[in-house]
Design a protein around this motif. Structure first.
Motif, PDB file in Angstrom:
ATOM      1  N   PRO A   1     102.142  30.203  79.338  1.00  0.00           N
ATOM      2  CA  PRO A   1     101.159  29.379  80.274  1.00  0.00           C
ATOM      3  C   PRO A   1     101.123  29.155  81.157  1.00  0.00           C
ATOM      4  N   GLY A   2     100.487  28.825  82.646  1.00  0.00           N
ATOM      5  CA  GLY A   2     100.579  28.348  84.164  1.00  0.00           C
ATOM      6  C   GLY A   2     101.542  30.097  84.495  1.00  0.00           C
ATOM      7  N   MET A   3     102.235  30.983  83.849  1.00  0.00           N
ATOM      8  CA  MET A   3     103.218  32.201  84.708  1.00  0.00           C
ATOM      9  C   MET A   3     101.922  33.107  83.816  1.00  0.00           C
ATOM     10  N   THR A   4     101.138  33.234  83.154  1.00  0.00           N
ATOM     11  CA  THR A   4     100.010  34.605  83.282  1.00  0.00           C
ATOM     12  C   THR A   4      99.236  34.561  83.730  1.00  0.00           C
ATOM     13  N   GLU A   5      98.357  33.200  84.107  1.00  0.00           N
ATOM     14  CA  GLU A   5      97.862  32.914  85.377  1.00  0.00           C
ATOM     15  C   GLU A   5      98.125  32.940  86.574  1.00  0.00           C
ATOM     16  N   MET A   6      99.285  32.828  86.994  1.00  0.00           N
ATOM     17  CA  MET A   6     100.264  33.015  88.311  1.00  0.00           C
ATOM     18  C   MET A   6     100.391  34.724  87.780  1.00  0.00           C
ATOM     19  N   GLU A   7     100.938  35.050  87.558  1.00  0.00           N
ATOM     20  CA  GLU A   7     101.258  36.213  87.289  1.00  0.00           C
ATOM     21  C   GLU A   7      99.523  37.500  87.739  1.00  0.00           C
TER      22      GLU A   7
ATOM     23  N   ALA B   1      82.201  48.028  97.140  1.00  0.00           N
ATOM     24  CA  ALA B   1      80.954  48.893  97.351  1.00  0.00           C
ATOM     25  C   ALA B   1      81.013  50.693  97.018  1.00  0.00           C
ATOM     26  N   HIS B   2      81.648  51.071  96.510  1.00  0.00           N
ATOM     27  CA  HIS B   2      82.689  52.436  96.629  1.00  0.00           C
ATOM     28  C   HIS B   2      82.986  52.938  94.977  1.00  0.00           C
ATOM     29  N   ARG B   3      82.600  54.088  94.858  1.00  0.00           N
ATOM     30  CA  ARG B   3      83.677  53.996  93.093  1.00  0.00           C
ATOM     31  C   ARG B   3      85.040  53.930  93.254  1.00  0.00           C
ATOM     32  N   ALA B   4      85.639  54.866  94.175  1.00  0.00           N
ATOM     33  CA  ALA B   4      87.111  54.878  94.322  1.00  0.00           C
ATOM     34  C   ALA B   4      87.641  53.535  94.319  1.00  0.00           C
ATOM     35  N   ALA B   5      87.447  52.498  95.049  1.00  0.00           N
ATOM     36  CA  ALA B   5      88.152  51.695  95.187  1.00  0.00           C
ATOM     37  C   ALA B   5      88.429  50.567  93.584  1.00  0.00           C
ATOM     38  N   ALA B   6      86.606  51.029  93.275  1.00  0.00           N
ATOM     39  CA  ALA B   6      86.645  50.386  91.723  1.00  0.00           C
ATOM     40  C   ALA B   6      87.874  51.022  90.452  1.00  0.00           C
ATOM     41  N   PHE B   7      87.216  52.153  91.022  1.00  0.00           N
ATOM     42  CA  PHE B   7      88.833  52.952  89.831  1.00  0.00           C
ATOM     43  C   PHE B   7      89.606  52.503  89.846  1.00  0.00           C
ATOM     44  N   SER B   8      90.457  52.631  91.188  1.00  0.00           N
ATOM     45  CA  SER B   8      91.662  52.488  91.100  1.00  0.00           C
ATOM     46  C   SER B   8      92.108  50.631  91.348  1.00  0.00           C
ATOM     47  N   ALA B   9      91.539  49.978  91.681  1.00  0.00           N
ATOM     48  CA  ALA B   9      91.482  48.911  91.594  1.00  0.00           C
ATOM     49  C   ALA B   9      92.183  48.681  89.926  1.00  0.00           C
ATOM     50  N   CYS B  10      90.723  49.196  89.576  1.00  0.00           N
ATOM     51  CA  CYS B  10      90.639  49.162  87.643  1.00  0.00           C
ATOM     52  C   CYS B  10      92.161  49.025  87.064  1.00  0.00           C
ATOM     53  N   ARG B  11      92.104  50.121  87.135  1.00  0.00           N
ATOM     54  CA  ARG B  11      93.460  50.992  86.317  1.00  0.00           C
ATOM     55  C   ARG B  11      94.515  49.882  86.444  1.00  0.00           C
ATOM     56  N   ASN B  12      95.030  50.397  87.880  1.00  0.00           N
ATOM     57  CA  ASN B  12      95.849  49.231  88.307  1.00  0.00           C
ATOM     58  C   ASN B  12      96.276  47.896  88.105  1.00  0.00           C
ATOM     59  N   ILE B  13      95.257  47.094  88.341  1.00  0.00           N
ATOM     60  CA  ILE B  13      94.998  45.770  87.171  1.00  0.00           C
ATOM     61  C   ILE B  13      95.914  45.622  85.938  1.00  0.00           C
ATOM     62  N   MET B  14      95.110  46.638  85.240  1.00  0.00           N
ATOM     63  CA  MET B  14      94.644  46.773  83.659  1.00  0.00           C
ATOM     64  C   MET B  14      96.575  47.036  83.358  1.00  0.00           C
ATOM     65  N   GLU B  15      97.297  48.297  84.439  1.00  0.00           N
ATOM     66  CA  GLU B  15      98.447  49.323  83.581  1.00  0.00           C
ATOM     67  C   GLU B  15      99.839  47.753  84.896  1.00  0.00           C
ATOM     68  N   ALA B  16      99.461  47.543  85.867  1.00  0.00           N
ATOM     69  CA  ALA B  16      99.931  46.677  86.035  1.00  0.00           C
ATOM     70  C   ALA B  16     100.196  45.268  85.083  1.00  0.00           C
ATOM     71  N   LEU B  17      99.214  44.606  84.334  1.00  0.00           N
ATOM     72  CA  LEU B  17      98.833  43.536  83.267  1.00  0.00           C
ATOM     73  C   LEU B  17      99.296  43.915  82.123  1.00  0.00           C
ATOM     74  N   LYS B  18      99.613  44.748  81.883  1.00  0.00           N
ATOM     75  CA  LYS B  18     100.115  45.828  81.010  1.00  0.00           C
ATOM     76  C   LYS B  18     101.927  45.598  80.746  1.00  0.00           C
ATOM     77  N   THR B  19     102.639  45.845  81.940  1.00  0.00           N
ATOM     78  CA  THR B  19     103.230  45.441  81.978  1.00  0.00           C
ATOM     79  C   THR B  19     104.132  44.479  82.328  1.00  0.00           C
ATOM     80  N   HIS B  20     103.938  43.533  82.963  1.00  0.00           N
ATOM     81  CA  HIS B  20     104.185  42.305  83.423  1.00  0.00           C
ATOM     82  C   HIS B  20     103.566  41.219  83.103  1.00  0.00           C
ATOM     83  N   ALA B  21     102.302  41.252  82.875  1.00  0.00           N
ATOM     84  CA  ALA B  21     102.151  40.212  82.661  1.00  0.00           C
ATOM     85  C   ALA B  21     102.261  39.296  81.279  1.00  0.00           C
ATOM     86  N   PRO B  22     102.403  38.246  80.843  1.00  0.00           N
ATOM     87  CA  PRO B  22     103.695  37.496  79.708  1.00  0.00           C
ATOM     88  C   PRO B  22     103.033  37.476  78.376  1.00  0.00           C
TER      89      PRO B  22
END
Lengths: 80, 151
Positions: free
Chosen positions: B58-64, B104-125
């Motif tokens: 708790p705390g670090m999860t939200e920050m990360e 506004a367009h799919r490219a940004a939505a797709f890439s941000a969604c995937r990048n957030i998910m991958e980073a969450l998998k490796t960094h969120a505690p």
């Protein structure tokens, strides 16, 4: 100086404690880092698989630790 | 950016609708909404999994998570991000994580969604402990995001 040490998940179970307060002697003040805190808290050599956070931010075992810090040790994360 | 850690089950599509309903400024501005929903399986590593406990820091999860979202949306024109993650007792079929990105367009939505998910998998505690018919075990690591090999 005094630091709070926290352990999570499998490491918490291995250590048998989720949180402890550690008094670090004056001799260690100048060179206290996450590694020395780990060694004092666990009596074990640093484990390369263990992740370190200082004040809820990722850090290295070499990162300096100062009075009042919260130092956390935990295994690789598995969320999502 | 909305980041929420939940102990209760949630309905991802309802959460997404709520964001759109409560943010009138989004309406008419987004043309793409990329969504990732992670759901608990009843099997892992050849074993039947009865339930799972998700521990976090708790705390670090939200920050990360905040740092991850900031980093992933910085290079893209993203309008809004919603991240919800369960903790506590979880049952097979329960949704564990939702990442929803509006742009506004799919490219940004797709890439941000995937990048957030991958980073969450490796960094969120977060840490998963599975309950099996013959005991409990900690999950030792996540599968790589680019691994498309059939299990």
């Amino acid at each position: 100086m005094r630091v709070t040490v926290r352990f999570f998940a499998a490491l918490r179970e291995t250590i048998g404690s989720s949180e402890m307060t550690l008094d670090v002697g004056p001799d260690h003040d100048k060179s206290a880092n996450a590694r020395s805190i780990w060694e004092q808290a666990t009596r074990m050599p640093p484990d390369p698989h263990v992740r370190v956070a200082i004040n809820k931010t990722y850090a290295d075992f070499d990162a300096p630790v100062v009075d009042g810090d919260e130092v956390a040790f935990f295994p690789p994360v598995t969320g999502g | 950016m909305i980041i929420d850690i939940r102990e209760q089950a949630f309905d991802p599509l309802n959460e997404i609708r709520q964001v759109v309903a409560t943010q009138p400024s989004l309406r008419g501005k987004y043309g793409a909404n990329a969504i990732f929903i992670g759901t608990m399986r009843d099997f892992n590593e050849g074993d039947h999994v009865e339930s799972m406990v998700l521990e976090h820091y708790p705390g670090m999860t939200e920050m990360e998570l905040g740092r991850i979202v900031d980093e992933c949306v910085a290079p893209t024109p993203v309008l809004e991000v919603l991240v919800i993650h369960r903790v506590g007792q979880i049952l097979p079929g329960d949704d564990i994580v939702l990442v929803s990105v509006w742009s506004a367009h799919r490219a940004a939505a797709f890439s941000a969604c995937r990048n957030i998910m991958e980073a969450l998998k490796t960094h969120a505690p977060f840490w998963k402990k599975e309950r099996l018919s013959h005991g409990e075990r900690w999950v030792s690591g996540n599968t790589p995001g680019d691994d498309c090999t059939p299990e």
